[in-house]
Design a protein around this motif. Structure first.
Motif, PDB file in Angstrom:
ATOM      1  N   PHE A   1      -1.178   2.805   9.163  1.00 56.07           N
ATOM      2  CA  PHE A   1       0.202   2.919   8.706  1.00 56.07           C
ATOM      3  C   PHE A   1       0.767   4.267   9.104  1.00 56.07           C
ATOM      4  CE2 PHE A   1      -2.098   4.831   5.174  1.00 56.07           C
ATOM      5  CZ  PHE A   1      -1.261   5.837   4.703  1.00 56.07           C
ATOM      6  N   ARG A   2       2.101   4.321   9.132  1.00 54.78           N
ATOM      7  CA  ARG A   2       2.782   5.588   9.354  1.00 54.78           C
ATOM      8  C   ARG A   2       3.932   5.686   8.366  1.00 54.78           C
ATOM      9  NH1 ARG A   2       6.446   4.800  14.897  1.00 54.78           N
ATOM     10  NH2 ARG A   2       7.900   3.305  13.973  1.00 54.78           N
TER      11      ARG A   2
ATOM     12  N   ILE B   1       6.962   3.148   4.687  1.00 57.99           N
ATOM     13  CA  ILE B   1       5.608   2.902   5.179  1.00 57.99           C
ATOM     14  C   ILE B   1       5.676   1.734   6.156  1.00 57.99           C
ATOM     15  CG2 ILE B   1       3.264   2.181   4.549  1.00 57.99           C
ATOM     16  CD1 ILE B   1       4.021   4.989   3.530  1.00 57.99           C
ATOM     17  N   GLU B   2       5.162   1.946   7.369  1.00 57.60           N
ATOM     18  CA  GLU B   2       5.128   0.892   8.380  1.00 57.60           C
ATOM     19  C   GLU B   2       3.700   0.695   8.866  1.00 57.60           C
ATOM     20  OE1 GLU B   2       9.445   1.205  10.565  1.00 57.60           O
ATOM     21  OE2 GLU B   2       7.837   2.497  11.325  1.00 57.60           O
TER      22      GLU B   2
ATOM     23  N   LEU C   1      -4.230  -8.691   2.456  1.00 58.55           N
ATOM     24  CA  LEU C   1      -4.776  -7.360   2.752  1.00 58.55           C
ATOM     25  C   LEU C   1      -3.661  -6.343   2.996  1.00 58.55           C
ATOM     26  CD1 LEU C   1      -7.062  -5.409   3.200  1.00 58.55           C
ATOM     27  CD2 LEU C   1      -7.334  -6.334   5.513  1.00 58.55           C
ATOM     28  N   LEU C   2      -2.633  -6.717   3.728  1.00 64.18           N
ATOM     29  CA  LEU C   2      -1.509  -5.802   3.955  1.00 64.18           C
ATOM     30  C   LEU C   2      -0.826  -5.436   2.634  1.00 64.18           C
ATOM     31  CD1 LEU C   2      -0.016  -7.408   7.174  1.00 64.18           C
ATOM     32  CD2 LEU C   2      -1.032  -5.117   7.017  1.00 64.18           C
ATOM     33  N   ASN C   3      -0.625  -6.416   1.770  1.00 59.89           N
ATOM     34  CA  ASN C   3      -0.025  -6.132   0.460  1.00 59.89           C
ATOM     35  C   ASN C   3      -0.920  -5.223  -0.371  1.00 59.89           C
ATOM     36  OD1 ASN C   3       2.539  -7.461   0.441  1.00 59.89           O
ATOM     37  ND2 ASN C   3       1.466  -9.417   0.401  1.00 59.89           N
TER      38      ASN C   3
ATOM     39  N   GLN D   1      -0.596  -1.697   0.959  1.00 61.31           N
ATOM     40  CA  GLN D   1       0.666  -1.101   0.519  1.00 61.31           C
ATOM     41  C   GLN D   1       0.542  -0.608  -0.924  1.00 61.31           C
ATOM     42  OE1 GLN D   1       3.903  -0.857   2.295  1.00 61.31           O
ATOM     43  NE2 GLN D   1       4.108   0.599   0.612  1.00 61.31           N
ATOM     44  N   MET D   2      -0.085  -1.402  -1.772  1.00 66.76           N
ATOM     45  CA  MET D   2      -0.272  -1.020  -3.171  1.00 66.76           C
ATOM     46  C   MET D   2      -1.151   0.236  -3.276  1.00 66.76           C
ATOM     47  SD  MET D   2      -1.713  -3.383  -6.293  1.00 66.76           S
ATOM     48  CE  MET D   2      -3.413  -3.249  -5.761  1.00 66.76           C
ATOM     49  N   ILE D   3      -2.220   0.288  -2.500  1.00 66.64           N
ATOM     50  CA  ILE D   3      -3.114   1.460  -2.517  1.00 66.64           C
ATOM     51  C   ILE D   3      -2.380   2.696  -2.025  1.00 66.64           C
ATOM     52  CG2 ILE D   3      -5.143   2.451  -1.387  1.00 66.64           C
ATOM     53  CD1 ILE D   3      -6.378  -0.424  -1.542  1.00 66.64           C
TER      54      ILE D   3
END
Length: 141
Positions: free
Chosen positions: A11-12, A18-19, A128-130, A133-135
């Motif tokens: 991610f960046r 956040i992307e 996993l992406l969600n 993002q939460m982490i």
């Protein structure tokens, strides 16, 4: 025995958003995934993740920071055969780093989580992406 692959959920932070980096496969159904690839004999999963990320996206170790305590494993079947993929969460730290695709991929995108989930399509990758993002929101904001 399951084939084993490894990669990074990279991610960046771009203009406060956040992307996530997703690569589009050049073959098959042209699916979108984070950089990943098969582990070679004698190679650790983490070594494979670094190598594959360099081969597929042109990113080197100094371009991003890996959160080694944030490791995830997906198990699924590919053409009727089991596959295990280990991913680590990683943050792009060099904003000047350029993505250089291998011939295995035809496109890449940096996307906010919802758009990344729409591109990824597969439920396990969407979950996993969600989760990532939460982490990020809870630990690395």
């Amino acid at each position: 025995m399951a084939k084993v692959a490894a990669g990074f959920i990279i991610f960046r932070r771009f203009t406060g958003v956040i992307e996530f980096l997703l690569l589009q496969s050049s073959n098959g159904e042209h699916h979108w995934t984070p950089p990943k690839g098969h582990t070679d004999p004698g190679e650790t999963d983490l070594q494979a993740a670094y190598r594959e990320t360099n081969e597929e996206a042109g990113l080197v170790k100094s371009d991003f920071k890996v959160f080694e305590n944030e490791k995830f494993t997906l198990n699924y079947d590919v053409k009727g055969k089991p596959k295990t993929v280990h991913y680590w969460l990683a943050e792009l730290t060099d904003n000047n780093a350029c993505i250089k695709l291998s011939n295995e991929h035809q496109d890449y995108k940096w996307l906010p989580v919802q758009e990344a989930c729409n591109q990824a399509k597969y439920k396990d990758m969407v979950d996993l992406l969600n989760k990532c993002q939460m982490i990020i929101n809870e630990k690395y904001a």
